[in-house]
Design a protein around this motif. Structure first.
Motif, PDB file in Angstrom:
ATOM      1  N   ALA A  79       0.820  -1.212   0.000  1.00 41.32           N
ATOM      2  CA  ALA A  79       0.000   0.000   0.000  1.00 41.32           C
ATOM      3  C   ALA A  79       0.851   1.258   0.000  1.00 41.32           C
ATOM      4  N   THR A  80       2.024   1.209   0.656  1.00 42.75           N
ATOM      5  CA  THR A  80       2.880   2.400   0.685  1.00 42.75           C
ATOM      6  C   THR A  80       3.460   2.702  -0.696  1.00 42.75           C
ATOM      7  N   MET A  81       3.428   1.739  -1.613  1.00 34.97           N
ATOM      8  CA  MET A  81       3.840   1.995  -2.994  1.00 34.97           C
ATOM      9  C   MET A  81       2.655   2.317  -3.885  1.00 34.97           C
ATOM     10  N   VAL A  82       1.538   1.618  -3.663  1.00 34.73           N
ATOM     11  CA  VAL A  82       0.354   1.855  -4.479  1.00 34.73           C
ATOM     12  C   VAL A  82      -0.189   3.261  -4.256  1.00 34.73           C
ATOM     13  N   ALA A  83      -0.173   3.741  -3.012  1.00 35.01           N
ATOM     14  CA  ALA A  83      -0.753   5.061  -2.713  1.00 35.01           C
ATOM     15  C   ALA A  83      -0.052   6.179  -3.481  1.00 35.01           C
ATOM     16  N   PRO A  84       1.293   6.303  -3.422  1.00 34.07           N
ATOM     17  CA  PRO A  84       1.913   7.369  -4.219  1.00 34.07           C
ATOM     18  C   PRO A  84       1.783   7.141  -5.722  1.00 34.07           C
ATOM     19  N   TYR A  85       1.711   5.880  -6.133  1.00 42.06           N
ATOM     20  CA  TYR A  85       1.484   5.582  -7.552  1.00 42.06           C
ATOM     21  C   TYR A  85       0.138   6.146  -7.992  1.00 42.06           C
ATOM     22  N   LEU A  86      -0.885   5.941  -7.188  1.00 40.83           N
ATOM     23  CA  LEU A  86      -2.205   6.476  -7.538  1.00 40.83           C
ATOM     24  C   LEU A  86      -2.207   7.997  -7.491  1.00 40.83           C
ATOM     25  N   GLN A  87      -1.468   8.562  -6.552  1.00 35.65           N
ATOM     26  CA  GLN A  87      -1.360  10.027  -6.489  1.00 35.65           C
ATOM     27  C   GLN A  87      -0.787  10.592  -7.785  1.00 35.65           C
ATOM     28  N   ALA A  88       0.133   9.849  -8.401  1.00 37.97           N
ATOM     29  CA  ALA A  88       0.834  10.349  -9.586  1.00 37.97           C
ATOM     30  C   ALA A  88       0.026  10.193 -10.871  1.00 37.97           C
ATOM     31  N   GLN A  89      -1.130   9.504 -10.800  1.00 40.35           N
ATOM     32  CA  GLN A  89      -1.923   9.280 -12.006  1.00 40.35           C
ATOM     33  C   GLN A  89      -2.763  10.510 -12.354  1.00 40.35           C
ATOM     34  N   PRO A  90      -3.004  10.737 -13.648  1.00 39.12           N
ATOM     35  CA  PRO A  90      -3.940  11.800 -14.035  1.00 39.12           C
ATOM     36  C   PRO A  90      -5.370  11.302 -13.834  1.00 39.12           C
ATOM     37  N   TRP A  91      -6.204  12.100 -13.225  1.00 40.12           N
ATOM     38  CA  TRP A  91      -7.596  11.704 -13.006  1.00 40.12           C
ATOM     39  C   TRP A  91      -8.484  12.743 -13.676  1.00 40.12           C
ATOM     40  N   PRO A  92      -8.830  12.519 -14.940  1.00 42.44           N
ATOM     41  CA  PRO A  92      -9.602  13.522 -15.695  1.00 42.44           C
ATOM     42  C   PRO A  92     -10.929  13.857 -15.019  1.00 42.44           C
ATOM     43  N   GLY A  93     -11.183  15.155 -14.888  1.00 44.75           N
ATOM     44  CA  GLY A  93     -12.470  15.611 -14.389  1.00 44.75           C
ATOM     45  C   GLY A  93     -12.618  15.624 -12.885  1.00 44.75           C
ATOM     46  N   THR A  94     -11.583  15.219 -12.148  1.00 38.60           N
ATOM     47  CA  THR A  94     -11.704  15.208 -10.691  1.00 38.60           C
ATOM     48  C   THR A  94     -10.328  15.301 -10.052  1.00 38.60           C
ATOM     49  N   THR A  95     -10.289  15.665  -8.790  1.00 38.43           N
ATOM     50  CA  THR A  95      -9.035  15.730  -8.045  1.00 38.43           C
ATOM     51  C   THR A  95      -9.211  14.956  -6.740  1.00 38.43           C
ATOM     52  N   PRO A  96      -8.950  13.659  -6.782  1.00 43.54           N
ATOM     53  CA  PRO A  96      -9.128  12.874  -5.557  1.00 43.54           C
ATOM     54  C   PRO A  96      -8.085  13.224  -4.511  1.00 43.54           C
ATOM     55  N   ARG A  97      -8.476  13.098  -3.254  1.00 42.08           N
ATOM     56  CA  ARG A  97      -7.556  13.252  -2.126  1.00 42.08           C
ATOM     57  C   ARG A  97      -7.264  11.857  -1.577  1.00 42.08           C
ATOM     58  N   PHE A  98      -6.017  11.620  -1.245  1.00 43.24           N
ATOM     59  CA  PHE A  98      -5.605  10.279  -0.838  1.00 43.24           C
ATOM     60  C   PHE A  98      -5.163  10.242   0.620  1.00 43.24           C
ATOM     61  N   ALA A  99      -5.490   9.142   1.281  1.00 44.32           N
ATOM     62  CA  ALA A  99      -5.037   8.871   2.643  1.00 44.32           C
ATOM     63  C   ALA A  99      -4.419   7.480   2.668  1.00 44.32           C
ATOM     64  N   LEU A 100      -3.379   7.304   3.466  1.00 43.06           N
ATOM     65  CA  LEU A 100      -2.656   6.034   3.548  1.00 43.06           C
ATOM     66  C   LEU A 100      -2.724   5.504   4.974  1.00 43.06           C
ATOM     67  N   TYR A 101      -3.275   4.296   5.124  1.00 41.95           N
ATOM     68  CA  TYR A 101      -3.364   3.639   6.433  1.00 41.95           C
ATOM     69  C   TYR A 101      -2.789   2.229   6.316  1.00 41.95           C
ATOM     70  N   THR A 102      -1.740   1.957   7.099  1.00 46.15           N
ATOM     71  CA  THR A 102      -1.167   0.620   7.099  1.00 46.15           C
ATOM     72  C   THR A 102      -1.173   0.045   8.508  1.00 46.15           C
ATOM     73  N   PHE A 103      -1.213  -1.286   8.566  1.00 42.83           N
ATOM     74  CA  PHE A 103      -1.246  -2.012   9.827  1.00 42.83           C
ATOM     75  C   PHE A 103      -0.286  -3.195   9.718  1.00 42.83           C
ATOM     76  N   ALA A 104       0.613  -3.308  10.712  1.00 43.07           N
ATOM     77  CA  ALA A 104       1.531  -4.467  10.778  1.00 43.07           C
ATOM     78  C   ALA A 104       2.444  -4.562   9.560  1.00 43.07           C
ATOM     79  N   ALA A 105       2.751  -3.452   8.940  1.00 43.69           N
ATOM     80  CA  ALA A 105       3.465  -3.488   7.668  1.00 43.69           C
ATOM     81  C   ALA A 105       4.985  -3.449   7.838  1.00 43.69           C
ATOM     82  N   PRO A 106       5.708  -4.353   7.169  1.00 44.10           N
ATOM     83  CA  PRO A 106       7.150  -4.166   7.039  1.00 44.10           C
ATOM     84  C   PRO A 106       7.398  -3.051   6.031  1.00 44.10           C
ATOM     85  N   THR A 107       8.581  -2.472   6.068  1.00 46.74           N
ATOM     86  CA  THR A 107       8.836  -1.362   5.153  1.00 46.74           C
ATOM     87  C   THR A 107       9.299  -1.865   3.790  1.00 46.74           C
TER      88      THR A 107
END
Length: 500
Positions: free
Chosen positions: A175-203
């Motif tokens: 998730a720590t990689m997918v979240a910034p990846y999604l942030q970097a995508q173009p989202w035509p017609g909208t500007t989504p806001r992203f939040a990152l929540y992880t549990f028990a995650a190795p780095t």
């Protein structure tokens, strides 16, 4: 995810969504096609999301599921129907034991993380983490990937939705990689806001990766971890686990535990890792633990590690209701017979989509009780000793000691308890269980008992031999009964601790 009074907190909802990602993660023992498993996952997640007793309150609906071809990773997209214009991208990593999870990350090799475009400075992640990320991003259902599913969802939603990217364990790492990846995508017609929540995650990477993730604009960037969970210690402070678990109650690490942790800790080689996100430790006082796994043995230590890492433990630490488990088999009767034998399977959770397997052979003749606690099945053709397991849309029951069926006999041997469970050499120990023959032999670790008296098919009195002493020879050992060609499976119920 509202924080109004009487409402679930954001971490409770996020962890519940992460726990639901484990739904139907284990393939059916007799086999199923990827399409069949994907359909079972979809139905199971939908059923869990509809459960209003959970922290998710039944307001989330499933919109997309992507399962990697080898079932190593899975992601799903859900939408909150409470009018908050919220979505959740939830990621599940490998379903395996703790050691396998850590080894899957292949942390001895780092590679550039270029999926986020051109960050201000190079960013690296472990090779294993990148492979898991790639599987999640490439996963598709009917040709629709995660990014395409989100794009389609945004078209139907009001402008500027909030997207929570969530994962537990390896799913949190990814998730720590997918979240910034999604942030970097173009989202035509909208500007989504992203939040990152992880549990028990190795780095996933080093300081460059952590700094990059932390520099991205987030609604929230929060990392929750159990202070006595081994997995999120990777790869920053694994050696701290050699000091676990506080006594009493333990289990304290022995030399075998220290050896295993030392071996795992060497996997990164020269690579230095760092955790991203705002840290929120849980269970700092070791108030939550499995009281059945407190003996000073490698077996109990690793079982305690598994307990501390479990979804249900994290939900409890956060004060959230547990997600109902999948089907569970407790006993079968009889445990021996031929093809066509009527077998009563007792347990729980025998609900929608129930299927029964004897080993890897599907059972075609069975009926389920109205309360979902009993199945009457007729054994299919088979040989040897097999585990009887039940699969539903929520999951597959684990193999259990009293769920073994022996074709043609004799019946399997099981130890259910010993008394006392600690003592000195020459201690008289009463062993209880099932199917002990008159010629049964007893071993304490790798040493034969000095005397063995089989008082009944369910009881033996044996004299403890002297323990083996030296490196790799723990003072807590399994008591094993050999009878009619069977060796009783090891379990916490048969552990004997020598007093020196």
């Amino acid at each position: 995810m509202s924080n109004e009074p009487l409402q679930s907190t954001v971490p409770q909802v996020a962890m519940t969504l992460a726990a639901i990602a484990a739904t139907a993660a284990t393939p059916r023992p007799s086999g199923e096609t990827p399409a069949q498993q994907s359909n079972r996952v979809f139905l199971g997640i939908n059923q869990q999301l509809a459960d209003s007793s959970l922290a998710t309150r039944g307001t989330w609906i499933l919109q997309w599921v992507g399962l990697s071809p080898d079932n190593a990773n899975m992601a799903y997209l859900a939408r909150n129907t409470d009018g908050s214009n919220e979505f959740a991208v939830v990621i599940r990593g490998t379903v395996a034991n703790v050691t396998d999870i850590l080894e899957d990350l292949d942390v001895g090799t780092v590679v550039p993380f270029t999926a986020v475009g051109s960050p201000p400075s190079p960013v690296s992640v472990s090779k294993g983490a990148l492979e898991a990320f790639t599987q999640v991003i490439a996963a598709s259902t009917a040709g629709v990937t995660l990014v395409q599913a989100l794009t389609n969802a945004f078209r139907q939603a009001p402008p500027n939705p909030t997207v929570y990217v969530i994962g537990h364990s390896l799913g949190g790492c990814v998730a720590t990689m997918v979240a910034p990846y999604l942030q970097a995508q173009p989202w035509p017609g909208t500007t989504p806001r992203f939040a990152l929540y992880t549990f028990a995650a190795p780095t996933a990477g080093g300081s460059d990766f952590a700094a990059y993730v932390n520099s991205v604009g987030w609604v929230a960037n929060e990392r929750y971890y159990n202070a006595y969970d081994l997995v999120p210690q990777a790869w920053t402070s694994l050696d701290d686990a050699k000091k676990w678990y506080p006594e009493p109650p333990g289990p304290a690490a022995n030399d075998d535990v220290a050896g295993v942790i030392s071996a795992i800790a060497t996997l990164p080689g020269p690579n230095v890792y760092e955790q991203p996100g705002d840290a929120f430790p849980l269970n700092a006082s070791y108030g939550t633990y499995n009281p059945n796994m407190v003996k000073k043995s490698l077996q109990d230590f690793m079982a305690q590690v598994a307990f501390q890492h479990a979804n249900s433990t994290y939900l409890g630490l956060l004060g959230a209701p547990d997600v109902p488990p999948g089907p569970v088999v407790t006993t079968i009767s009889p445990s021996v017979g031929a093809a066509g034998t009527e077998v009563t399977i007792t347990g729980s959770g025998f609900g929608a989509g129930t299927a029964v397997d004897f080993g890897t052979v599907p059972c075609s003749r069975f009926g389920v009780s109205n309360d979902g606690t009993q199945i009457t099945a007729y054994a299919p053709e088979g040989v040897g000793v097999v585990a009887v397991r039940v699969t539903t849309i929520v999951g597959t029951s684990p193999a259990v000691l009293f769920g073994q069926f022996a074709y043609g006999g004799p019946a399997p041997v099981v130890v259910t308890g010993i008394s006392p469970d600690s003592g000195w050499t020459n201690a008289s120990v009463t062993i209880t269980g099932v199917n002990f023959s008159s010629g049964a032999k007893v071993y304490f670790g790798d040493n034969a008992a000095k005397s063995v008296q089989v008082t009944s098919p369910d009881q033996i009195v044996a004299t403890a031999p002297a323990p083996s002493v030296g490196v790799g020879k723990p003072m807590t050992v399994n008591v094993t009964v050999l009878s009619d060609g069977y060796s009783s499976p090891a379990s916490p119920a048969d552990e004997f601790s020598y007093k020196m």
